[in-house]
Design a protein around this motif. Structure first.
Motif, PDB file in Angstrom:
ATOM      1  N   ILE A 101      -3.839  -5.579  -3.318  1.00 57.06           N
ATOM      2  CA  ILE A 101      -3.643  -4.243  -2.771  1.00 57.06           C
ATOM      3  C   ILE A 101      -3.566  -4.298  -1.253  1.00 57.06           C
ATOM      4  CG2 ILE A 101      -4.661  -1.939  -2.580  1.00 57.06           C
ATOM      5  CD1 ILE A 101      -5.939  -2.351  -5.285  1.00 57.06           C
ATOM      6  N   SER A 102      -4.407  -5.097  -0.639  1.00 59.40           N
ATOM      7  CA  SER A 102      -4.395  -5.218   0.818  1.00 59.40           C
ATOM      8  C   SER A 102      -3.073  -5.795   1.307  1.00 59.40           C
ATOM      9  CB  SER A 102      -5.561  -6.102   1.277  1.00 59.40           C
ATOM     10  OG  SER A 102      -6.793  -5.571   0.849  1.00 59.40           O
ATOM     11  N   ARG A 103      -2.564  -6.809   0.621  1.00 57.80           N
ATOM     12  CA  ARG A 103      -1.289  -7.396   1.025  1.00 57.80           C
ATOM     13  C   ARG A 103      -0.157  -6.394   0.864  1.00 57.80           C
ATOM     14  NH1 ARG A 103      -0.134 -13.047  -1.667  1.00 57.80           N
ATOM     15  NH2 ARG A 103       1.654 -12.782  -0.276  1.00 57.80           N
ATOM     16  N   GLN A 133      -8.987  -6.974  -4.722  1.00 52.45           N
ATOM     17  CA  GLN A 133      -8.430  -6.129  -3.680  1.00 52.45           C
ATOM     18  C   GLN A 133      -7.437  -6.849  -2.764  1.00 52.45           C
ATOM     19  OE1 GLN A 133     -11.624  -4.336  -1.488  1.00 52.45           O
ATOM     20  NE2 GLN A 133     -12.465  -3.265  -3.272  1.00 52.45           N
ATOM     21  N   GLN A 134      -7.317  -8.161  -2.925  1.00 50.69           N
ATOM     22  CA  GLN A 134      -6.416  -8.900  -2.038  1.00 50.69           C
ATOM     23  C   GLN A 134      -4.961  -8.491  -2.234  1.00 50.69           C
ATOM     24  OE1 GLN A 134      -7.101 -13.073  -2.538  1.00 50.69           O
ATOM     25  NE2 GLN A 134      -9.117 -13.032  -1.557  1.00 50.69           N
ATOM     26  N   THR A 142     -13.144 -10.552   4.731  1.00 50.44           N
ATOM     27  CA  THR A 142     -12.639 -11.013   3.445  1.00 50.44           C
ATOM     28  C   THR A 142     -12.695  -9.890   2.426  1.00 50.44           C
ATOM     29  OG1 THR A 142     -14.843 -11.793   2.829  1.00 50.44           O
ATOM     30  CG2 THR A 142     -13.384 -13.375   3.921  1.00 50.44           C
ATOM     31  N   PHE A 143     -11.782  -9.929   1.480  1.00 52.73           N
ATOM     32  CA  PHE A 143     -11.704  -8.920   0.435  1.00 52.73           C
ATOM     33  C   PHE A 143     -12.011  -9.580  -0.906  1.00 52.73           C
ATOM     34  CE2 PHE A 143      -8.905  -7.451   3.791  1.00 52.73           C
ATOM     35  CZ  PHE A 143      -9.284  -6.132   3.920  1.00 52.73           C
ATOM     36  N   LEU A 170      -0.421  -3.106   1.095  1.00 59.16           N
ATOM     37  CA  LEU A 170      -0.543  -2.120   2.167  1.00 59.16           C
ATOM     38  C   LEU A 170      -0.037  -2.684   3.492  1.00 59.16           C
ATOM     39  CD1 LEU A 170      -4.024  -0.511   1.376  1.00 59.16           C
ATOM     40  CD2 LEU A 170      -1.761   0.502   1.066  1.00 59.16           C
ATOM     41  N   ILE A 171      -0.389  -3.944   3.759  1.00 56.14           N
ATOM     42  CA  ILE A 171       0.081  -4.583   4.998  1.00 56.14           C
ATOM     43  C   ILE A 171       1.608  -4.682   4.992  1.00 56.14           C
ATOM     44  CG2 ILE A 171       0.095  -6.737   6.311  1.00 56.14           C
ATOM     45  CD1 ILE A 171      -2.798  -7.162   5.407  1.00 56.14           C
TER      46      ILE A 171
END
Length: 353
Positions: A10-12, A7-8, A2-3, A14-15
């Motif tokens: 940013i993670s999405r 940061q969620q 989990t983030f 990047l994905i």
């Protein structure tokens, strides 16, 4: 894993970026197949209005598609025949063109000598037109590959036209596409079809006028340059310039700098008379795509699919923009690119179908 909430996003992102890169690599590796599908889809959009007209007159689907396919084959045969005739004329008179080129180079050397710059071109090897033409021909499909390529495109387009009328009913059964989304998708798709139709008609008028004008001027292989103008006219901004370069070059060979200047003037006049009233009116009011987006689409699709990607870059990009606009999650991309106004509800329908 989990983030933290911050940061969620940013993670999405990047994905999503990695997924797009993987998709681009996959398209590049399957460029031959993707090109066939893309060309078939564009041809299907061009033929669909005529097929719909025949259906509304009570003609069965299979017969309507067969009639339209026959018309398309006749038009394609005419285009191929004109291209072959132009190439044969070009190859037959190639020795004459080489002599003319040597004379023009000698004239340039004489002009440079009058300014005390003699000998600048004497050390450079004379261009070999036969070698250049052979190099260009070797970079395109062989005859066998081209016939197979066109066969696959024709078969795919034929069956695509048979399936397109059933597509709205199938889409309506998808839960994620309610009635509103389906209607929005249909409305925006009509804009894309209208763009392809008007661009094709404009290219045909432009190629016909350009080829006929060059023929009256006596420029070598005028018919070939007219066909090239029709094909390359699909490439935004640079297509018509690329198509005009060979005509300008051969006019220079035959008539000197005044001949080249006359063809340049002809290109400017046709752009003013044909492009502005016919296509630019439709495009400026309906398809205000930022120039940066258009250029990037030409570069990206040209890299992925080659010359076919450059020719059909705008229709492909419009199709992707339509899909993005229909997505609640990714519609912001169109807003960021400045193309969301293309799909505004208050825009009138294209003036033709």
């Amino acid at each position: 894993m989990t983030f933290p909430p911050g940061q969620q996003g940013i993670s999405r992102a990047l994905i999503l970026l990695v997924s797009c890169l993987i998709l681009v690599i996959a398209l590049k590796m399957t460029a031959y197949l993707v090109t066939i599908l893309v060309v078939s889809l564009v041809l299907g959009m061009l033929a669909l209005p005529l097929v719909d007209r025949l259906r509304r007159r009570g003609i069965p689907d299979i017969l309507a598609v067969t009639v339209v396919t026959g018309i398309a084959l006749v038009l394609l045969a005419i285009l191929v025949a004109l291209t072959i005739f132009g190439f044969s004329t070009l190859m037959k008179d190639l020795p004459l063109y080489q002599v003319e080129l040597n004379l023009r180079i000698a004239e340039i050397e004489g002009s440079l000598a009058s300014f005390g710059l003699s000998g600048m071109l004497a050390t450079a090897p004379a261009p070999d037109l036969k070698y250049i033409v052979d190099l260009v021909l070797s970079s395109v499909f062989g005859i066998g590959d081209l016939v197979l390529y066109l066969f696959f495109i024709g078969v795919t387009t034929f069956f695509l036209l048979l399936e397109l009328p059933r597509l709205p009913e199938r889409l309506s059964r998808i839960p994620a596409l309610g009635y509103g989304k389906l209607g929005e998708l249909t409305r925006m798709s009509r804009y894309m079809v209208g763009f392809v139709i008007v661009r094709t008609e404009t290219n045909a008028v432009h190629g016909l006028l350009f080829g006929a004008s060059l023929l009256l001027m006596g420029v070598h292989a005028a018919i070939l340059w007219g066909v090239l103008t029709f094909v390359l006219g699909y490439i935004p901004y640079i297509g018509l310039v690329l198509a005009a370069i060979p005509a300008i070059f051969f006019a220079w060979l035959q008539f000197g700098w005044w001949g080249a200047a006359a063809v340049i003037a002809l290109v400017c006049i046709l752009n003013l008379v044909v492009e502005n009233p016919v296509f630019s009116y439709f495009a400026a009011r309906r398809f205000q795509i930022p120039a940066l987006v258009v250029i990037l689409s030409v570069i990206v699709w040209g890299w992925i699919l080659g010359i076919a990607g450059m020719v059909f870059a705008v229709p492909i990009t419009l199709g992707i923009l339509v899909l993005l606009q229909c997505s609640d999650e990714f519609a912001w991309v169109n807003t960021l690119l400045g193309v969301d106004q293309l799909f505004a509800e208050d825009l009138q329908e294209p003036p033709r179908e």
